[in-house]
Motif scaffolding. Structure first.
Motif, PDB file in Angstrom:
ATOM      1  N   GLY A  33       0.672  -1.190   0.195  1.00  0.00           N
ATOM      2  CA  GLY A  33       0.116   0.155   0.007  1.00  0.00           C
ATOM      3  C   GLY A  33       0.779   1.118   0.102  1.00  0.00           C
ATOM      4  O   GLY A  33       2.163   1.223  -0.052  1.00  0.00           O
ATOM      5  N   ASP A  88      -6.429   0.004   6.758  1.00  0.00           N
ATOM      6  CA  ASP A  88      -7.548   0.821   5.953  1.00  0.00           C
ATOM      7  C   ASP A  88      -8.140   1.350   7.324  1.00  0.00           C
ATOM      8  O   ASP A  88      -8.885   2.387   7.449  1.00  0.00           O
ATOM      9  N   LYS A  98      -7.893  -4.676   6.904  1.00  0.00           N
ATOM     10  CA  LYS A  98      -7.159  -4.336   5.592  1.00  0.00           C
ATOM     11  C   LYS A  98      -7.667  -4.960   4.390  1.00  0.00           C
ATOM     12  O   LYS A  98      -8.392  -5.809   4.401  1.00  0.00           O
TER      13      LYS A  98
HETATM   14  C1  5RP Z   1      -3.466  -3.627   1.217  1.00  0.00           C
HETATM   15  C2  5RP Z   1      -3.550  -2.991   2.451  1.00  0.00           C
HETATM   16  C3  5RP Z   1      -3.166  -1.767   2.891  1.00  0.00           C
HETATM   17  O1  5RP Z   1      -2.469  -1.888   4.082  1.00  0.00           O
HETATM   18  C4  5RP Z   1      -4.155  -0.768   3.146  1.00  0.00           C
HETATM   19  O2  5RP Z   1      -4.999  -0.668   2.166  1.00  0.00           O
HETATM   20  C5  5RP Z   1      -3.733   0.503   3.362  1.00  0.00           C
HETATM   21  O3  5RP Z   1      -3.058   1.263   2.347  1.00  0.00           O
HETATM   22  P1  5RP Z   1      -2.816   2.596   2.389  1.00  0.00           P
HETATM   23  O4  5RP Z   1      -1.417   2.813   3.301  1.00  0.00           O
HETATM   24  O5  5RP Z   1      -2.263   2.941   0.919  1.00  0.00           O
HETATM   25  O6  5RP Z   1      -3.776   3.402   2.878  1.00  0.00           O
HETATM   26  O7  5RP Z   1      -4.205  -3.616   3.226  1.00  0.00           O
HETATM   27  O8  5RP Z   1      -3.996  -4.894   0.889  1.00  0.00           O
END
Ligand code: 5RP
Length: 224
Positions: A33, A88, A98
């Motif tokens: 991410g 998330d 997540k």
């Molecule tokens: C990916 C994930 C990420 O850790 C989550 O989506 C957070 O992403 P970001 O740091 O871009 O906000 O679980 O599958």
């Protein structure tokens, strides 16, 4: 501060947390991410101080490789001392949702094999109750409709994430409208639905440390 600056600030704090644990034999787990990407970019400067990394996605593997960091298969290395990844949503117990980046299954596997899970997130991710962010579920493609119907029975409004194929060749359903009071129980209940590969609740194995970035700085939080 912009959200990207907050993400970079927590990535820098994670580097400070990880640095004392590094050594020539150490392989660390690296998540997926945009927040994890800031961590990977900063980790590059420490390249010579540790053996390498296990990545939780093909995207992170490429980014690590592009920085010259050696990659290892999880099966080669066994237990990892540390895993750094974003989320998330995260609550006071450091339970997380997540999978916004569709990497939830490999993320959960790497987390399961890690002694310490450091979650890095900007303040927008910290919630009192999980569930405003739609809960991702990775499903075997032929089970997609069945799993969606079962999730409706649990009160969710499931939406197929069209056009997304996970690194494992599967599909994602995003479940809106769940009111998640017992994350550990719901994680177990969803995992018991036939055709579910993984759900994005990380509660049975929560984070051990949360580095949370806000305009006041980065705070270090332990599970309540
Ligand atoms: C990916 C994930 C990420 O850790 C989550 O989506 C957070 O992403 P970001 O740091 O871009 O906000 O679980 O599958």
């Amino acid at each position: 501060m912009t959200q990207d600056e907050l993400k970079d600030a927590v990535a820098a704090a994670a580097i400070d947390e990880v640095r004392p644990m590094l050594g020539k034999d150490i392989v660390i787990g690296v998540g997926t991410g945009s927040t994890a990407n800031f961590f990977i970019d900063r980790l590059a400067a420490l390249r010579g101080d540790f053996r390498g990394a296990v990545a939780s996605s093909e995207a992170s593997a490429k980014r690590l490789k592009d920085h010259g960091i050696d990659l290892y298969e999880l099966n080669e290395v066994g237990t990892l001392p540390i895993y750094v990844d974003g989320a998330d949503e995260v609550n006071a117990h450091l339970h997380m949702i997540k999978g916004g980046g569709a990497a939830l299954t490999r993320e959960k596997i790497v987390a399961a094999c890690s002694t310490t899970f450091i979650c890095i997130a900007d303040a927008s991710k910290r919630v009192a109750r999980l569930g405003d962010f739609p809960l991702p579920i990775e499903v075997i493609p032929m089970a997609r409709s069945y799993v969606a119907r079962e999730m409706v029975k649990l009160g969710a409004d499931p939406v197929y994430r069209e056009g997304v194929v996970t690194d494992n060749g599967n599909q994602i359903i995003d479940c809106y409208g769940l009111e998640i009071d017992d994350a550990v129980a719901l994680e177990r209940q969803i995992n018991a639905i036939v055709g579910v590969v993984t759900n994005g609740l990380f509660a049975a194995r929560p984070a051990d440390v949360l580095l949370l970035g806000s305009t006041e700085g980065v705070s270090r939080q332990l599970p309540a």
